[in-house]
Each structure stands twice: as structure tokens, then as C-alpha cells.
Design an enzyme around this catalytic site. Structure first.
Site, PDB file in Angstrom:
ATOM      1  N   MET A 230     -62.416  14.925   3.627  1.00 27.65           N
ATOM      2  CA  MET A 230     -61.324  15.882   3.515  1.00 27.65           C
ATOM      3  C   MET A 230     -60.176  15.532   4.454  1.00 27.65           C
ATOM      4  O   MET A 230     -59.005  15.684   4.105  1.00 27.65           O
ATOM      5  CB  MET A 230     -61.826  17.298   3.792  1.00 27.65           C
ATOM      6  CG  MET A 230     -62.614  17.906   2.651  1.00 27.65           C
ATOM      7  SD  MET A 230     -61.755  17.820   1.059  1.00 27.65           S
ATOM      8  CE  MET A 230     -60.124  18.373   1.504  1.00 27.65           C
TER       9      MET A 230
ATOM     10  N   LYS B 227     -73.367  17.107   0.749  1.00 27.40           N
ATOM     11  CA  LYS B 227     -73.147  18.383   1.435  1.00 27.40           C
ATOM     12  C   LYS B 227     -74.402  18.779   2.195  1.00 27.40           C
ATOM     13  O   LYS B 227     -75.515  18.721   1.652  1.00 27.40           O
ATOM     14  CB  LYS B 227     -72.743  19.463   0.434  1.00 27.40           C
ATOM     15  CG  LYS B 227     -72.310  20.770   1.080  1.00 27.40           C
ATOM     16  CD  LYS B 227     -71.668  21.698   0.067  1.00 27.40           C
ATOM     17  CE  LYS B 227     -71.266  23.031   0.675  1.00 27.40           C
ATOM     18  NZ  LYS B 227     -70.290  22.873   1.763  1.00 27.40           N
TER      19      LYS B 227
ATOM     20  N   ALA C  22     -61.297  30.129   6.775  1.00 25.19           N
ATOM     21  CA  ALA C  22     -61.751  30.473   5.426  1.00 25.19           C
ATOM     22  C   ALA C  22     -62.791  29.461   4.978  1.00 25.19           C
ATOM     23  O   ALA C  22     -62.699  28.277   5.321  1.00 25.19           O
ATOM     24  CB  ALA C  22     -60.579  30.481   4.452  1.00 25.19           C
TER      25      ALA C  22
ATOM     26  N   THR D 142     -67.243  24.312   7.359  1.00 28.94           N
ATOM     27  CA  THR D 142     -68.225  25.328   6.993  1.00 28.94           C
ATOM     28  C   THR D 142     -69.559  25.056   7.689  1.00 28.94           C
ATOM     29  O   THR D 142     -69.729  24.035   8.350  1.00 28.94           O
ATOM     30  CB  THR D 142     -68.441  25.374   5.474  1.00 28.94           C
ATOM     31  OG1 THR D 142     -68.943  24.101   5.030  1.00 28.94           O
ATOM     32  CG2 THR D 142     -67.140  25.676   4.752  1.00 28.94           C
TER      33      THR D 142
ATOM     34  N   HIS E  14     -72.239  21.283  -5.711  1.00 27.94           N
ATOM     35  CA  HIS E  14     -71.491  20.397  -4.830  1.00 27.94           C
ATOM     36  C   HIS E  14     -72.115  19.001  -4.840  1.00 27.94           C
ATOM     37  O   HIS E  14     -73.206  18.797  -5.363  1.00 27.94           O
ATOM     38  CB  HIS E  14     -71.462  20.941  -3.394  1.00 27.94           C
ATOM     39  CG  HIS E  14     -70.457  22.024  -3.187  1.00 27.94           C
ATOM     40  ND1 HIS E  14     -70.749  23.356  -3.422  1.00 27.94           N
ATOM     41  CD2 HIS E  14     -69.158  21.990  -2.783  1.00 27.94           C
ATOM     42  CE1 HIS E  14     -69.681  24.090  -3.162  1.00 27.94           C
ATOM     43  NE2 HIS E  14     -68.708  23.289  -2.782  1.00 27.94           N
TER      44      HIS E  14
ATOM     45  N   ALA F  75     -60.107  13.500  10.937  1.00 24.76           N
ATOM     46  CA  ALA F  75     -59.154  12.777  10.087  1.00 24.76           C
ATOM     47  C   ALA F  75     -59.769  11.632   9.304  1.00 24.76           C
ATOM     48  O   ALA F  75     -59.190  11.181   8.314  1.00 24.76           O
ATOM     49  CB  ALA F  75     -57.993  12.257  10.950  1.00 24.76           C
ATOM     50  N   ALA F  76     -60.934  11.143   9.714  1.00 19.95           N
ATOM     51  CA  ALA F  76     -61.553  10.019   8.998  1.00 19.95           C
ATOM     52  C   ALA F  76     -62.579  10.485   7.974  1.00 19.95           C
ATOM     53  O   ALA F  76     -63.136   9.661   7.249  1.00 19.95           O
ATOM     54  CB  ALA F  76     -62.207   9.057   9.991  1.00 19.95           C
TER      55      ALA F  76
ATOM     56  N   THR G 218     -68.431  29.021   0.647  1.00 13.73           N
ATOM     57  CA  THR G 218     -67.649  29.712  -0.376  1.00 13.73           C
ATOM     58  C   THR G 218     -68.519  30.676  -1.175  1.00 13.73           C
ATOM     59  O   THR G 218     -68.132  31.817  -1.448  1.00 13.73           O
ATOM     60  CB  THR G 218     -66.995  28.688  -1.320  1.00 13.73           C
ATOM     61  OG1 THR G 218     -66.128  27.850  -0.557  1.00 13.73           O
ATOM     62  CG2 THR G 218     -66.200  29.379  -2.414  1.00 13.73           C
TER      63      THR G 218
ATOM     64  N   SER H 235     -63.175  28.377   2.030  1.00 19.42           N
ATOM     65  CA  SER H 235     -62.533  27.483   1.063  1.00 19.42           C
ATOM     66  C   SER H 235     -61.029  27.604   1.204  1.00 19.42           C
ATOM     67  O   SER H 235     -60.492  28.708   1.264  1.00 19.42           O
ATOM     68  CB  SER H 235     -62.947  27.832  -0.367  1.00 19.42           C
ATOM     69  OG  SER H 235     -62.245  27.016  -1.296  1.00 19.42           O
TER      70      SER H 235
END
Length: 270
Positions: free
Chosen positions: A16, A163, A123, A101, A159, A12-13, A170, A125
Site C-alpha cells: 500500500m 493478509k 479508519a 489494521t 482478501h 512506504a515500501a 473493515t 478502510s
């Protein structure tokens, strides 16, 4: 289960996770009941809404798995955190949306095993536009598989500099879907350097670009002699991934155990 969906956000931090918290906080059909992150996070104990740049929601960031009822979990964390999340969801029989991912083969196997016990949307993405473009890419590959002169497929992804995995999950999913249409002899080639010789028609090329704060951009090039098709999908911010994950979480409620993807959420044929 109440009509309001009780949501836990794992990671949560993170970049995303904060967007999931912010968007879910504005959704009257959702109630965030837990915001989970690593125990070393310096913001642990602070209100998750404030961390997300939103108004306080009365739920503090914690590393402790919730004891109260949870209807669904959205995971936007890191590969090193996913195992604990899967284990807790299986133990409590909570539906799980996985958007993390870069999972190892062992972690992927663990997630598939979890799908035999709980419903899971998994998934690379969560973007609705990306998944629609994946559907289009598979259709293009199927249609042009036997085109005169041959078909060349290249996947370029961009990206942000932060990352940690390349190529993106994806991009790999695009390649997987296209390869299914082109046949089992398809080779996956990652970058090119030096005297590589002529390009073979049985390969899919992948190229990863890392620049600035780019939230995600994929271009699928289908090259033929005399013409080409390019499918491009790009995010202008991260909300498309967060809103897609929320849509998946809502869709997952009441589903039987199994592994689902965003094609299922969107009602598209695989």
C-alpha cells in the site's frame, strides 16, 4: 505551511505504501518529503519513486524519522511498526492518517490518546466506496431491525493470501456499525462448524476467505423470510485505498486535534 502539502509516508515500501507514493507523486498539491520503512528493509537507500515503480522523486527510503517540516503522515505499515509512528507524530505534533489494521487494544488506546494531542484520521478502510457502503449498511439495519420474522446478518470478506488478520478490520467495522442499530444484545459469531444449532437472530456472522491476490471484497447479507438484501463492495486494485488515504490527508490539514474517520472526510453523519 506552504500551499504544497509536505507528506511523509510510513510503510512506504509495502504494497500500500508504494501505491501512496506513486499516486501522491502525480498530485501537484503534494510533495513527498519522507519515505519511511523498517531499518531491515533491503531497499533502504533507494529512491522511493523507483521502489514504487514510478519515476525517481529524489526521496530515498529510510528508517530515520524526518527532521524537516512535515505537514501530514500517512501510515500504511504493520501493527508492530505503529507505536513508533504514533510517538513520533505526537512528539512533532504532525497530523496522522492511520490505515494500518489489526491493532491491539493497547495500540488502539495509544492512538486514541494521541487524538487528544494531534488530529488523527483512523479508519479500517480508506476506500470511499467501502465507507459509503458502511453508511448504507447501517441504514438497512436500522430500517429492518424490527422486521416481521427477524433479520439475519452475515458478513463475508475476501482478501489476498498474504493478509495476516482475520476477519478484516473493515468487516469488523461493518459489524460494529450494524450492531449499534440492532441493539446491545447483538452477538458477534466468527465462522461455524459442527452441530451449532439453529441460528439466533441476535447474532452477526463473520466469514473470512483468503485467496490469491484479492485486494478486498465485502458482502453484507441481510436475510429475512422470503427475501434478502446483499450489499457488495469490491476493489479491483489497491489504488482505491491509497487515493482515499490521500484524500484523508488533505482533509486533515488544519483540523483541530481529535480522532476522525472516513465518514468525517466524506461529510457523512455517523
Amino acid at each position: 505551511m506552504s500551499t504544497t502539502i509536505k507528506l511523509a509516508v510510513h510503510g512506504a515500501a509495502g504494497r500500500m505504501g508504494r501505491r501512496v507514493v506513486a499516486l501522491a507523486s502525480e498530485d501537484n498539491s503534494l510533495q513527498i518529503v519522507s519515505a519511511i520503512d523498517h531499518e531491515s528493509n533491503p531497499r533502504r537507500g533507494q529512491d522511493a519513486g523507483v521502489i514504487a515503480g514510478f519515476a525517481p522523486i529524489g526521496v530515498n527510503l529510510t528508517s530515520v524519522w524526518p527532521e524537516e517540516e512535515v505537514d501530514v503522515v500517512i501510515d500504511f505499515s504493520l501493527p508492530e511498526a505503529i507505536d513508533r509512528c504514533i510517538e513520533n507524530c505526537v512528539e512533532a505534533t504532525i497530523p496522522l492518517v492511520v490505515a494500518t489494521t489489526g491493532l491491539s487494544e493497547a495500540q488502539q488506546a495509544k492512538l486514541k490518546a494521541a487524538g487528544e494531542l494531534i488530529p488523527v484520521v483512523w479508519a479500517p478502510s480508506m476506500s470511499l466506496a467501502v465507507n459509503l457502503t458502511m453508511k448504507l449498511a447501517a441504514e438497512v439495519a436500522e430500517t429492518l431491525d424490527d422486521v416481521a420474522g427477524g433479520l439475519d446478518v452475515e458478513i463475508i470478506e475476501r482478501h489476498h493470501r498474504f493478509k495476516t488478520d482475520a476477519p478484516s478490520g473493515t468487516a469488523l467495522k461493518f459489524g460494529e456499525l450494524i450492531a449499534k442499530k440492532l441493539g446491545p444484545e447483538t452477538r458477534h459469531v466468527h465462522g461455524r462448524e459442527g452441530q451449532t444449532g439453529e441460528r439466533t437472530q441476535s447474532e452477526i456472522g463473520y466469514h473470512a476467505v483468503r485467496v490469491g491476490d484479492n485486494p478486498g471484497e465485502h458482502t453484507i447479507v441481510f436475510g429475512m423470510l422470503g427475501e434478502r438484501i446483499e450489499l457488495k463492495v469490491a476493489a479491483s486494485n489497491r489504488d482505491c485505498y491509497a487515493s482515499g488515504a490521500i484524500a484523508a490527508a488533505k482533509w486533515l490539514i488544519g483540523r483541530p486535534k481529535g480522532i476522525y474517520n472516513m465518514f468525517d472526510v466524506l461529510g457523512l453523519d455517523a
